[in-house]
Design an enzyme around this catalytic site. Structure first.
Site, PDB file in Angstrom:
ATOM      1  N   CYS A   3     -10.690   2.952  -4.850  1.00  0.00           N
ATOM      2  CA  CYS A   3     -10.541   3.281  -3.205  1.00  0.00           C
ATOM      3  C   CYS A   3     -10.574   4.883  -3.341  1.00  0.00           C
ATOM      4  CB  CYS A   3      -9.389   2.855  -2.728  1.00  0.00           C
ATOM      5  SG  CYS A   3      -9.303   3.032  -1.152  1.00  0.00           S
ATOM      6  N   LYS A  32      -4.315  -0.719  -6.329  1.00  0.00           N
ATOM      7  CA  LYS A  32      -5.257  -0.110  -5.593  1.00  0.00           C
ATOM      8  C   LYS A  32      -5.398   1.179  -6.219  1.00  0.00           C
ATOM      9  CE  LYS A  32      -6.297   0.611  -0.602  1.00  0.00           C
ATOM     10  NZ  LYS A  32      -5.968   0.181   0.744  1.00  0.00           N
ATOM     11  N   TRP A  33      -6.394   1.803  -6.608  1.00  0.00           N
ATOM     12  CA  TRP A  33      -6.506   3.042  -7.135  1.00  0.00           C
ATOM     13  C   TRP A  33      -7.080   3.987  -6.123  1.00  0.00           C
ATOM     14  CZ3 TRP A  33      -6.004   3.846 -12.855  1.00  0.00           C
ATOM     15  CH2 TRP A  33      -5.907   5.370 -13.178  1.00  0.00           C
ATOM     16  N   ASP A  34      -6.207   4.753  -5.468  1.00  0.00           N
ATOM     17  CA  ASP A  34      -6.968   5.561  -4.286  1.00  0.00           C
ATOM     18  C   ASP A  34      -7.076   6.962  -4.781  1.00  0.00           C
ATOM     19  OD1 ASP A  34      -7.798   5.950  -1.743  1.00  0.00           O
ATOM     20  OD2 ASP A  34      -5.890   5.274  -0.897  1.00  0.00           O
ATOM     21  N   MET A  35      -7.828   7.611  -4.044  1.00  0.00           N
ATOM     22  CA  MET A  35      -8.177   9.138  -4.254  1.00  0.00           C
ATOM     23  C   MET A  35      -8.746   9.881  -2.967  1.00  0.00           C
ATOM     24  SD  MET A  35      -9.231  12.134  -5.287  1.00  0.00           S
ATOM     25  CE  MET A  35     -10.864  12.086  -5.369  1.00  0.00           C
ATOM     26  N   ASN A  36      -7.771  10.497  -2.476  1.00  0.00           N
ATOM     27  CA  ASN A  36      -8.009  11.038  -0.923  1.00  0.00           C
ATOM     28  C   ASN A  36      -8.368  12.328  -0.714  1.00  0.00           C
ATOM     29  OD1 ASN A  36      -7.781   8.104   0.532  1.00  0.00           O
ATOM     30  ND2 ASN A  36      -5.666   8.309  -0.336  1.00  0.00           N
ATOM     31  N   ASP A  52       0.871  -1.367  -0.033  1.00  0.00           N
ATOM     32  CA  ASP A  52       0.006  -0.034   0.021  1.00  0.00           C
ATOM     33  C   ASP A  52       0.922   1.244   0.014  1.00  0.00           C
ATOM     34  OD1 ASP A  52      -2.215   2.152   1.252  1.00  0.00           O
ATOM     35  OD2 ASP A  52      -3.183   0.093   0.713  1.00  0.00           O
ATOM     36  N   ASP A  53       0.544   2.330   0.324  1.00  0.00           N
ATOM     37  CA  ASP A  53       0.872   3.676   0.410  1.00  0.00           C
ATOM     38  C   ASP A  53       2.364   3.662   1.293  1.00  0.00           C
ATOM     39  OD1 ASP A  53       1.524   6.315   0.253  1.00  0.00           O
ATOM     40  OD2 ASP A  53      -0.353   6.902   1.351  1.00  0.00           O
ATOM     41  N   ASP A 100     -12.749   2.427   5.096  1.00  0.00           N
ATOM     42  CA  ASP A 100     -11.467   2.397   5.708  1.00  0.00           C
ATOM     43  C   ASP A 100     -11.764   1.796   7.207  1.00  0.00           C
ATOM     44  OD1 ASP A 100      -9.634   3.103   4.198  1.00  0.00           O
ATOM     45  OD2 ASP A 100      -9.301   5.208   4.800  1.00  0.00           O
TER      46      ASP A 100
HETATM   47  C1  DGJ Z   1      -6.765   5.323   2.018  1.00  0.00           C
HETATM   48  C2  DGJ Z   1      -7.431   4.087   1.969  1.00  0.00           C
HETATM   49  O1  DGJ Z   1      -8.500   4.015   2.181  1.00  0.00           O
HETATM   50  C3  DGJ Z   1      -6.581   3.141   2.712  1.00  0.00           C
HETATM   51  O2  DGJ Z   1      -6.757   1.954   2.657  1.00  0.00           O
HETATM   52  C4  DGJ Z   1      -5.228   3.205   2.435  1.00  0.00           C
HETATM   53  O3  DGJ Z   1      -4.644   2.901   1.213  1.00  0.00           O
HETATM   54  C5  DGJ Z   1      -4.610   4.995   2.576  1.00  0.00           C
HETATM   55  N1  DGJ Z   1      -5.453   5.782   1.830  1.00  0.00           N
HETATM   56  C6  DGJ Z   1      -3.173   4.947   2.046  1.00  0.00           C
HETATM   57  O4  DGJ Z   1      -2.607   6.470   2.101  1.00  0.00           O
END
Ligand code: DGJ
Length: 727
Positions: free
Chosen positions: A526, A476-480, A366-367, A548
């Site tokens: 994600c 895992k294609w995240d976007m936060n 992961d990250d 999460d």
């Molecule tokens: C948010 C994701 O939902 C988590 O599972 C993890 O991948 C973090 N980002 C990593 O920054």
């Protein structure tokens, strides 16, 4: 499936034998909605409210006294024509500067195939699987042609709807509001059901009675958001989990959206869904078109569970990437909660070896692998591995994981850029920021301006390079982060209103292109969990990280909420450590597994800290999961009603009904609770089933009508799972 036009050419009736949709041309120009609901053989005109003389209402042009605009059931309502309810389309012409528009019926036809929507995700159907009605309306004075699409599928009570606005005149137009659909519903009482939440607390149910006026559920965040899912259902007030009428709309859009309903003074209801006009406008030059996202309408006579069945079927058969819709998923171990940003080769090696020994099939880094330190401060956008953390590069991790017999996965967050990154040093103008103001950061990042073709190309090439040059099996294609500081250096001032939608179109282009080039890679969407879990994303990825929040008790509720819309194969669920990192709650390893095994199973914990007994238990869990996995990948998920809110229950039933798995979760041990009977659904009522865990044999009819009792559970947060086999 048929599309019938009446002999006089005024009525179109689209039906798949299970549901009917009827529209009628009135006075040669108005397109009226007549019916959406269980299939009827033919439209006889009953149920049309006859003209009624009253004051204070404007008359339809060409109509008789008593035919008024204010309650006309318009199929495509517009403003400034005497209908003061929610419009579907608002367009301003540049010549007069007003939003007056009168699209009148022009033509209709049956299309041989389900059209794709330019640049947007949509359902797909092979010849014979769907029927599409294409209607055009024309305002020749303004120069606007409206294209309405209605697609019925052969199988379930769902209809795809969308609208395209074409500038067929000579003046420039500005689209201010373009909803994907507008649906008229008869005057009666309804409950309005929506899904709301926040990070780590997604997909909660809000159910309130409809009231006169407008009720909305909307996001302006630039993403579909955990706050308000792009979904709204109108229920008969008596409708339950498994009985009663439900009309629902689900929007295929990952940006700012609105779902809204309005009950007028007569009790009529209008339901709409589309791009949120609060953060949208679009300039339309002569000869160009604007395409709205697709929205799905669903009608269920079997309550929320019937609605869920219909959505699950549609998304598996006609939306998700076909190769992932029925495929078994590998058991995943993920590094995030085990080490957060502080990833190193040595740590991964220790985790991966133990994971493999327990039966893991996929290890995801992961990250953290590219960060300059063990925090979130840096490097987003650069996508270069940190050699201090991984001296042998990502290749060494990939070889390690593959050498252990597992597949290898890697985390990316393509759509953001760190202030402290080489990419930002090179391209500060790629970040969204308004000149003269300091832009906001979220986890030290700005949003990339995804509407820019150069940004899209950079991301496509960067991701393509990673996936083509390394043996990566899962991404895992995240976007936060949410959108703010919305200014694009690429757009002229008069087009800044297009930024949000262009951002989403650009995101879709990157997703589409990368997933198209790498169809064998399993992509998991994600966004801090379920922050951007919507059908638009699901068109490109095999599954979505549901939340999460990995606490099993909270997960039962979150998974139930998303289970209203998405099939289990589209969702990931992980077993994590206790006390849980999000809630501090301690729940047994057994219950954590029982809740997670309902979806695509993963583990997200520091396995080096587990006892030998716990590792043995996890190995047994994984073996048990694998034993059910083949038939579960095809199973129908049924959300079940429970005797009271202390329980959550769901059931997976094999398509041939030969077997099922039922889980009952108890929130708290309550001395007051009568345990009640738990009725099952979807079994073959003419067959008998053996409950493997108890040895008891019971009729499918008995299980449905009488139900089962579950053993007294001695603790809070306990669960029981039964396997049923047809005998
Ligand atoms: C948010 C994701 O939902 C988590 O599972 C993890 O991948 C973090 N980002 C990593 O920054």
């Amino acid at each position: 499936m048929t599309l019938r036009f009446s002999d006089d050419g005024k009525v179109a009736h689209l039906t798949n034998g299970s549901v009917s949709y009827v529209i009628e041309v009135v006075l040669g120009r108005y397109l009226a909605h007549r019916y959406f609901g269980p299939a009827i053989r033919h439209w006889d005109g009953t149920g049309v409210v006859p003209p009624r003389k009253r004051g204070f209402a404007l008359e339809l042009i060409g109509g008789t006294v008593g035919e008024y605009c204010d309650d006309f059931p318009a199929e495509c309502p517009v403003p400034d024509v005497g209908d003061y309810r929610l419009p579907q389309l608002v367009v301003r012409g540049s010549k007069l500067g007003v939003t007056h528009c009168e699209p009148a019926f022009e033509s209709w036809e049956e299309l041989p195939e389900k059209p794709e929507l330019c640049g947007l995700p949509s359902t797909r159907a092979a010849a014979g699987e769907a029927t599409t009605l294409h209607v055009t309306l024309l305002d020749a004075e303004l120069g606007v042609r409206v294209h309405l699409l209605y697609t019925l599928f052969d199988g379930q009570d769902v209809m795809a709807r969308s609208m395209r606005v074409e500038n067929c005149g000579t003046q420039e137009l500005e689209v201010l509001d373009a909803q994907s659909l507008s649906l008229e519903l008869p005057a009666k009482g309804y409950d309005v059901l929506t899904l709301y939440g926040r990070h780590e607390c997604e997909a909660n149910i809000s159910r309130v009675p409809i009231r006169h006026g407008i009720q909305t559920s909307e996001s302006t965040e630039g993403l579909s958001s955990p706050q308000h899912h792009p979904f709204m259902a109108l229920l008969d007030p008596d409708a339950t989990v498994d009985a009663g009428e439900v009309v629902a709309v689900h929007l295929f859009y990952s940006g700012s959206h609105v779902e809204r309903c309005e009950q007028d003074e007569y009790g009529n209801v209008r339901l709409q869904a589309g791009i949120n006009p609060r953060t949208f406008s679009w300039r339309l030059a002569p000869g160009s078109s604007f395409q709205t996202p697709e929205a799905i309408l669903c009608h269920s006579d079997e309550g929320l569970s019937g609605m869920a069945q219909a959505f699950h079927w549609l998304y598996r058969e006609h939306l998700m990437p076909a190769r992932w819709a029925h495929r078994q998923r590998p058991v995943l171990f993920n590094s995030w909660e085990a080490m957060y940003y502080d990833t190193t080769y040595d740590k991964i090696e220790a985790q991966a070896k133990l994971a493999a020994s327990m039966g893991a099939e996929l290890y995801a880094l992961d990250d953290g692998w590219f960060r300059w330190d063990a925090s979130s401060n840096t490097a987003m956008g650069d996508w270069t591995c940190n050699p201090r953390k991984f001296p042998g590069g990502i290749d060494s991790v990939e070889q390690l994981v593959h050498g252990l017999g597992m597949r290898f996965g890697l985390w990316f967050e393509p759509e953001v850029i760190s202030r402290r990154s080489h990419l930002f040093e090179r391209h500060p103008d790629w970040a969204l920021q308004v000149p003269g103001y300091e832009a906001r950061v979220g986890r030290h990042t700005y949003l990339l301006d995804m509407g820019r073709p150069d940004v899209q190309d950079y991301l496509i090439e960067t991701l393509d390079c990673w996936l083509a040059g390394h043996a990566i099996d899962y991404v895992k294609w995240d976007m936060n982060r949410t959108m703010s500081d919305s200014f694009s250096a690429m757009l002229p001032p008069e087009r800044q209103g297009e930024l949000q939608h262009r951002h989403i179109l650009g995101t879709y282009r990157v997703l589409r292109e990368v997933t198209r080039r790498h169809p064998d890679v399993l992509f998991e969407g994600c966004s801090s969990g379920g922050g951007r879990f919507d059908p638009g994303i699901l068109a490109y990825v095999g599954q979505n990280w549901t939340s999460d929040n990995t606490d099993a008790a909270d997960r039962t509720r979150i998974q139930w909420g998303y289970g209203l819309l998405y099939p289990p194969v589209a969702m990931g669920a992980h077993v994590s450590i206790v006390p849980n990192h999000q809630t501090g709650r301690t729940i047994s390893l057994d219950t954590r597994f029982q809740v997670a095994r309902q979806l695509n199973l993963g583990y997200e914990l520091d396995v080096t800290k587990l006892t030998d007994e716990e590792r043995d238990e996890i190995a047994d869990q994984i073996a048990a999961y694998k034993a059910d996995r083949a038939w579960m990948a095809e199973a129908d998920l049924r959300l079940l009603a429970t005797p009271n809110d202390n329980y959550v229950m769901w059931e997976s039933v094999a398509p041939d009904r030969s077997r099922a798995m039922v889980m009952v979760f108890q929130r708290e041990r309550s001395v007051l609770d009568a345990q009640g009977r738990f009725q099952l659904r979807g079994l073959d009522e003419a067959s008998d089933y053996r409950i493997e865990e108890t040895g008891q044999v019971a009729g499918g009819d008995t299980l449905a009508r009488v139900g089962i009792c579950v053993p007294l559970m001695q603790d809070d947060y306990e669960a029981v799972t039964y396997h049923l086999l047809r005998v």
